[in-house]
Each structure stands twice: as C-alpha cells, then as structure tokens.
Scaffold this active site. Sequence first.
Site, PDB file in Angstrom:
ATOM      1  N   ASN A   8       0.824  -1.217   0.000  1.00 46.03           N
ATOM      2  CA  ASN A   8       0.000   0.000   0.000  1.00 46.03           C
ATOM      3  C   ASN A   8       0.854   1.262   0.000  1.00 46.03           C
ATOM      4  OD1 ASN A   8       0.836  -0.218   2.717  1.00 46.03           O
ATOM      5  ND2 ASN A   8      -1.095   0.552   3.533  1.00 46.03           N
ATOM      6  N   PHE A   9       1.976   1.192  -0.736  1.00 45.31           N
ATOM      7  CA  PHE A   9       2.747   2.402  -0.986  1.00 45.31           C
ATOM      8  C   PHE A   9       2.045   3.210  -2.078  1.00 45.31           C
ATOM      9  CE2 PHE A   9       5.493   0.713   1.947  1.00 45.31           C
ATOM     10  CZ  PHE A   9       6.707   1.366   2.056  1.00 45.31           C
ATOM     11  N   ARG A  33       8.320   1.807 -10.217  1.00 43.91           N
ATOM     12  CA  ARG A  33       9.528   2.563 -10.562  1.00 43.91           C
ATOM     13  C   ARG A  33      10.780   1.920  -9.998  1.00 43.91           C
ATOM     14  NH1 ARG A  33       5.752   6.689  -9.493  1.00 43.91           N
ATOM     15  NH2 ARG A  33       6.495   6.934  -7.346  1.00 43.91           N
ATOM     16  N   ASP A  85     -10.268   2.615   5.913  1.00 44.75           N
ATOM     17  CA  ASP A  85      -9.099   1.732   5.985  1.00 44.75           C
ATOM     18  C   ASP A  85      -9.521   0.293   6.264  1.00 44.75           C
ATOM     19  OD1 ASP A  85      -6.598   3.081   5.544  1.00 44.75           O
ATOM     20  OD2 ASP A  85      -6.919   4.196   7.388  1.00 44.75           O
TER      21      ASP A  85
END
Length: 375
Positions: A93-94, A101, A165
């Site tokens: 969950n970045f 990348r 969340d």
Amino acid sequence: MKPLEGLVVVAVEQAVAAPLCSLRLAQAGARVIKVERAEGDLARGYDDAAGGDSSYFAWLNQGKESVVLDFKTPEGAALLRAMLARADVFIQNFAPGALDRAGFSYEELAELNPRLVRCDISGYGSGPETAQKRGYDLLVQAESGLIAVSGSPGAPGRIGVSVCDIGAGMTAHAAVLEALLARGITGRGAHLEVSLFGVAAEWMTVPFVHAEYGKGAPRPAGLKHPSIAPYGAFPTADGREILIAVQNEREWQRLCSDVLGDAGLAGREAYASNIARVENREALDQEIAAITSRMESDRFCGLLDAARIAYGRLNGAADLSDHAAFRTVIVRNSGGSEISLPAPPAVDLADIPRTGGPVPKVGQQTEAIRREFGA
C-alpha cells in the site's frame, strides 16, 4: 491445520488497510513477512496504549515476521525479489507507481513468479487523475460523502473508527482469497487493486441512488434511522439511552401495547405506517421519550425483551469487556508483555483461538530472512 498453512505472503505495508488484509491471512495460517523501513511502520508511533506498543500496530501485526529493507537499494531489491520469487501473495500500500519505478511492476513480477497474487491498496486507485492524491481515512470519509450522511442534523461527523481503511483491508482480503481460488484452477496469479475511495463509494450506494434518482440523499440523522421509525435512541430515568428498532407493523403494535402501555398510539393515523411515522418522526419521538424517560433502563429493556423488540444499550468502549458477546485473545506485544485484544470476528467453532501471534519488533527476523532467501 489452518486453511492457509504453507502459503507465503510478502507485505510491503504500513498503517491500517494492508496490515489488516495480511493479518487475516496470518490468522488463517499463512506466513506473513512484513517489510518495513528502518524506522518501522509509521503506525508503530501512533500511540503507546498497548503496553508500550501502538494500539493500531499491536492489533494489526499479530503473528507476522518483520524484515527491514530498502527496496530502492540493490541489496534491498535483491532480497525483496528473492522473497517474491517464492511468495504466493504480495500485498502493498505504498503510493501508486512507487514499486513499479523500483523495478517491481506486475509484469516483471509475473515473469519472475507467474503464480503470484499481487494486491495494491491505495487511497484513490491508480488512475492518472488521482494516483498521487494522498488518501487517508478521514479525508476519504469526507470526499466519498460518508461524513455528509453521518453525525447529527447541522453537525456532520466522522465515523469513530478508521472505517475506510478497515473496509479496504476487508475487501482486499476477500479479493486475495478469490484470486487464490482462481489460481487453483488456472495456475495463474492475479493483479488486484483496491482503493479506500472505491470501497466507501460502494457503501454510499443507497444515498447515491436517493441523490441521483430520488428526492435527495438522507441528511445526518444522529441516533435515528433515516428511513425507519421508531428506530433510534430514547432516554430513561437513570440517564441511560436505549436504541430501539421497530421493523414491521406487528412490532410497532407490540411496542405500543406491551412496552409503552399505550395501545391507542398504534392506531393513530399519523403513525399508521412506517412512511407516516417517518414523516411525523419528531412528534412520535417526543411521545415515546415522554414515556421511556419515566422508566429505569433495566425495566425498559426487560419490557422490550418480553415484547421481542430489538434494542441496544448505548455503550462506550469501556463497556465492551462486560458484554456477553465479547471475546478476546491474549497477544504478546513487541516488548513481550501480554495484552488482551478483541478476538477475530470469524472463527472455526471447532478451534476458537485463545491467543494471537506475537507482535514483532522492527526488523526482528531480518537476519534470519536474509539467510533463508540467500540475498
């Protein structure tokens, strides 16, 4: 044997949504390797209420292993790649695109491990208009409209827990299990995406339909149901509030005759149907409250029980431990102290858990995992 024993989950995760998803997998027997920065998951610092640990972190990271690595360095990338080559599930969950990348796009991972199920969790999804928008729980509650239909008239309010969340974590857990079932048939992994906003937006279906096709979305109603009456909180003589929920006309008649002691109330034209009662809610609630405010809460609840009318006491968090339905598990926090936490809500009745897995220190298993995966 637990249902997910033998599965390996790698979770590049922090905060609430992704850790809840991986927690559920760990509780079902999967091995969960939690990847953290050197300073640890940011949720470790939210508070120290759980015997020195954060309440969030102790809840969401039971039974996991912690490895510290920086996937932007050659050494860290090599270790993460080695783990993912042998993993069944990858949860992260970045920010959207951050792992891509760094050389961990789904296409690259599918070539490395075609059976891998990857689940990306974000605030607003990976679409170009919103991918870089920060999506924290309260902000998503606001943007999705949840706050606009919550709270009291003239005073909208947030849901009192991190509901977006939590909902995203639950949704991701279900999606991962579905993908694992599909993999058992096809032999192929999957690339899943879950957003907090998408989950909240689906929950807003009923208000949305009313806004788009009806007379407008329900306004905040406090402790009242927007479309059913009587359904809400009523005062008692000892200062407690009791919520009652009348679902049909039979219950309405029993409430009037057996609980309120006024059978004639049910026959009034203004209260003859649920639609009529909703239209005349203010007067109805005042009439009911005038009666309940003269009763002690235990007597009111006893009459509701006898009349088979659903009700609930307006409890606080401190009242949970006294509730007959409340179950707990004992967990060791990262300092080794035992704490009691609410138990998982879904259990195998033949094997109800009494303890949860220990909460790891930052990087507690780093060296062992480096040796195991040879990177």
